[in-house]
Design an enzyme around this catalytic site. Structure first.
Site, PDB file in Angstrom:
ATOM      1  N   ASP A  92      72.286  39.972  41.363  1.00 44.46           N
ATOM      2  CA  ASP A  92      72.099  38.961  42.393  1.00 44.46           C
ATOM      3  C   ASP A  92      71.582  37.656  41.796  1.00 44.46           C
ATOM      4  OD1 ASP A  92      72.984  39.956  44.882  1.00 44.46           O
ATOM      5  OD2 ASP A  92      71.361  41.408  44.847  1.00 44.46           O
ATOM      6  N   HIS A 124      79.123  46.521  44.538  1.00 45.54           N
ATOM      7  CA  HIS A 124      78.398  47.790  44.456  1.00 45.54           C
ATOM      8  C   HIS A 124      79.332  48.966  44.236  1.00 45.54           C
ATOM      9  CE1 HIS A 124      75.003  45.423  45.915  1.00 45.54           C
ATOM     10  NE2 HIS A 124      74.324  46.286  45.192  1.00 45.54           N
ATOM     11  N   GLU A 151      65.318  38.517  41.863  1.00 45.45           N
ATOM     12  CA  GLU A 151      66.775  38.370  41.924  1.00 45.45           C
ATOM     13  C   GLU A 151      67.193  37.117  42.695  1.00 45.45           C
ATOM     14  OE1 GLU A 151      68.480  41.914  43.687  1.00 45.45           O
ATOM     15  OE2 GLU A 151      66.854  42.097  45.126  1.00 45.45           O
ATOM     16  N   CYS A 182      66.824  45.511  35.753  1.00 45.25           N
ATOM     17  CA  CYS A 182      67.565  46.640  36.316  1.00 45.25           C
ATOM     18  C   CYS A 182      68.972  46.248  36.759  1.00 45.25           C
ATOM     19  CB  CYS A 182      66.799  47.282  37.469  1.00 45.25           C
ATOM     20  SG  CYS A 182      66.608  46.182  38.875  1.00 45.25           S
TER      21      CYS A 182
HETATM   22  C1  PEP Z   1      70.657  43.323  41.163  1.00 48.33           C
HETATM   23  O1  PEP Z   1      70.867  42.493  42.060  1.00 48.33           O
HETATM   24  O2  PEP Z   1      70.743  43.062  39.947  1.00 48.33           O
HETATM   25  C2  PEP Z   1      70.279  44.712  41.515  1.00 48.33           C
HETATM   26  C3  PEP Z   1      69.903  45.574  40.592  1.00 48.33           C
HETATM   27  O3  PEP Z   1      70.398  45.084  42.813  1.00 48.33           O
HETATM   28  P1  PEP Z   1      71.808  45.398  43.505  1.00 48.33           P
HETATM   29  O4  PEP Z   1      72.873  45.367  42.446  1.00 48.33           O
HETATM   30  O5  PEP Z   1      71.715  46.722  44.153  1.00 48.33           O
HETATM   31  O6  PEP Z   1      71.941  44.273  44.475  1.00 48.33           O
HETATM   32 MG    MG Z   2      70.303  42.957  44.078  1.00 48.38          MG
END
Ligand code: PEP
Ligand code: MG
Length: 558
Positions: A464, A188, A440, A511
């Protein structure tokens, strides 16, 4: 000149002075202390204050978490009362005639090393606790807040590692770039660099030297205040660059700026392929500060508002009112454009101390996201109330992370119904929002036909989904080479999810970071993906890719 090589989290070139951020025990400088009694006293005074803080944390967390979870603060208190720990600190102060901070840092290093090689898994876990509690002690001794790096003028931040909670607190205006010695490109922290649009390297080491290891602290100290260049395209970081290189990088930086200016001409243009297929193009944000970037980059809406960053920035749970004000501002600022708020996705690499989540062997597969929300309904319902209240001020939608079952959806619906009932009986206005889920986990993909009947949309979280499908921890930099974002299994899953969504008459978007990969834009269009939500800085490059694509005859019909 020193040259470092790292993995690029975000491209771009930055030239400026280096600010080394060293948290906790690494911040500590060894000072000679003439009056060792006074240093010992300072240590004990700080220890008492830290014990008091931990007592307060224990009390407040009892209201929010189970007694077993709050007990971690009691363990920390006990560590600060441990005879061996105290003796070690006192001994270092007296024998080496040094400051209390240094003695605490050395004791923390020694004790955590000792714990980490013990056979008993319980004792091994204490290695992290001893570091944690010593960091608290150091914060008391130095008066620091532990809130992450702050700089007065724009600089290149260099750190051993940055937690998402620290990265999110960086003032974008004051950070030219950041370079971390550790970290993975799928973390992240790396995603935040993309959102902020600043050049960033992770997992960086001095060229030819591999892992920096024990010399890290010395190495970092040497860099502070020096002039640096971050080349986010090549994954290179130069310290005290030669004049010739400096000139070359400055002219490349100018060329990059020009390219960016060219992209600006795409503002206001539609996201339509050469043969007329349109797709929604939204932005991912983690913070209200990112709204300006969404607007500057002309995103059609917000496809992922990572609400957990509101929690990560704070020392205690944000109240309903605080959250409401933020969601309301986002809804109002986006002026009728869609804003999809993802409910709290805390856990794994996104940790807030006050949640009191005990150490886990496999945090990515652990107590996180919707699991915490369903386990602590009072925390979840506070957030739901805030989002529903804000829904009256714009075009909000809501989505839930890490779904694996229909039962979770059923439980979420029950809680949502309770929230609506409460608001109605209190005469508080809200709108019925679209409610979707993130896809995910492979489990969600495989039952996406059933899930599609229960929700209004799907948003595929490829970050994920890739880690769970390929069994690759996205945090582990050693696995970056194996993390194949284009793996056919992942692409097949995306197609399956889109098809199941369309069969049930709902839309499906992406996303995760893969959505911004312009080498796949045409593939996603052919798959009939309805929406792509990408970092603000990727909106215009993806628009360019869409407008240059030719979908031809649709592969699938629905
Ligand atoms: C993902 O897992 O692709 C997602 C958009 O959520 P995060 O990256 O915040 O886990
Ligand atoms: Mg995620």
């Amino acid at each position: 000149m020193l040259t470092f090589r790292g993995k690029s989290a975000f491209g771009g070139i930055a030239v400026g002075r280096i600010c080394v951020y060293q948290k906790g025990q690494q911040q500590v400088k060894r000072r000679r202390a003439a009056d060792t009694d006074a240093e010992v006293q300072r240590f004990h005074h700080a220890r008492e204050l830290a014990i008091e803080q931990l007592g307060e944390l224990y009390e407040t967390s009892l209201k929010k978490v189970s007694e077993a979870e709050a007990a971690i603060f009691e363990v920390h208190q006990m560590m600060l009362q441990d005879g061996d720990y105290m003796e070690s600190v006192e001994n270092i102060i007296r024998c080496q005639e040094v400051n209390a901070e240094y003695a605490v840092a050395v004791t923390a290093d020694n004790f955590s090393r000792m714990f980490s090689v013990m056979e008993d898994p319980y004792m091994r876990e204490r290695a992290a606790d001893v570091k944690d509690v010593s960091e608290r002690l150091l914060n008391v001794l130095t008066g620091a807040s532990g809130a992450g790096p702050t700089v007065a003028e724009p600089m290149i931040i260099v750190a051993r590692d940055l937690a998402p909670s620290e990265t999110v607190q960086l003032d974008k205006e004051k950070v030219l770039a950041f370079v971390t010695l550790q970290g993975s490109v799928n973390s992240h922290t790396a995603i935040l660099a993309k959102t902020m649009g600043i050049p960033a390297l992770v997992n960086t080491s001095l060229e030819g030297q591999g892992e920096t290891g024990a010399n890290e602290r010395n190495l970092l100290e040497q860099l502070d205040g020096k002039r640096g260049i971050v080349d986010g395209f090549q994954g290179l970081f130069y310290v005290e660059p030669e004049e010739e290189l400096l000139l070359e990088m400055q002219s490349r930086k100018a060329a990059e700026e020009k390219k960016k200016d060219l992209l600006q001409s795409l503002k206001g243009k539609s996201n339509v392929t050469l043969d007329g297929k349109e797709i929604q193009l939204y932005a991912n944000v983690g913070n209200i500060k990112d709204l300006a970037l969404v607007i500057q980059n002309d995103a059609g809406g917000i496809g992922l508002f990572r609400s957990e960053f509101l929690y990560l920035e704070k020392d205690d749970y944000p109240s309903e009112e605080e959250q409401f004000q933020i969601y309301k501002t986002v809804a109002e600022t986006m002026a009728g454009k869609k804003v999809i708020i993802r409910t709290l996705d805390i856990g794994a690499d996104k940790q807030a101390e006050y949640f009191g989540i005990p150490h886990e062997e496999n945090p990515a597969m652990g107590y996180r996201a919707i699991r915490i929300c369903l386990d602590r309904p009072q925390v979840f319902m506070t957030q739901l109330r805030a989002i529903f209240r804000a829904s009256a001020y714009g075009n909000l939608a809501i989505m839930y992370p890490m779904i694996i079952s229909l039962e979770e959806i059923r439980r979420i619906k029950e809680l949502v119904a309770q929230v609506k009932d409460q608001l109605e009986s209190q005469g508080i206005a809200y709108r019925d929002m679209e409610q979707g889920i993130m896809i995910e986990t492979p489990a969600a993909v495989m039952i996406s036909d059933r899930l599609a009947e229960e929700v209004d949309f799907f948003s595929i979280g490829t970050n994920d989904l890739t880690q769970y499908t390929l069994a690759i921890d996205r945090q582990n930099p050693k696995l970056d080479e194996f993390y194949d974002a284009h793996h056919p299994a992942v692409l097949k899953m995306i197609q399956m999810v889109v098809d199941n969504a369309h069969r049930a008459g709902i839309w499906a978007g992406i996303c995760g970071e893969l959505g911004a990969d312009t080498s796949l834009t045409e593939t996603f269009l052919k798959m009939d993906v309805d929406e792509l939500s990408v970092s603000p800085s990727a909106v215009l490059p993806v628009r360019k890719a869409i407008r240059e694509s030719n979908v031809g005859k649709k592969q699938q019909s629905h």
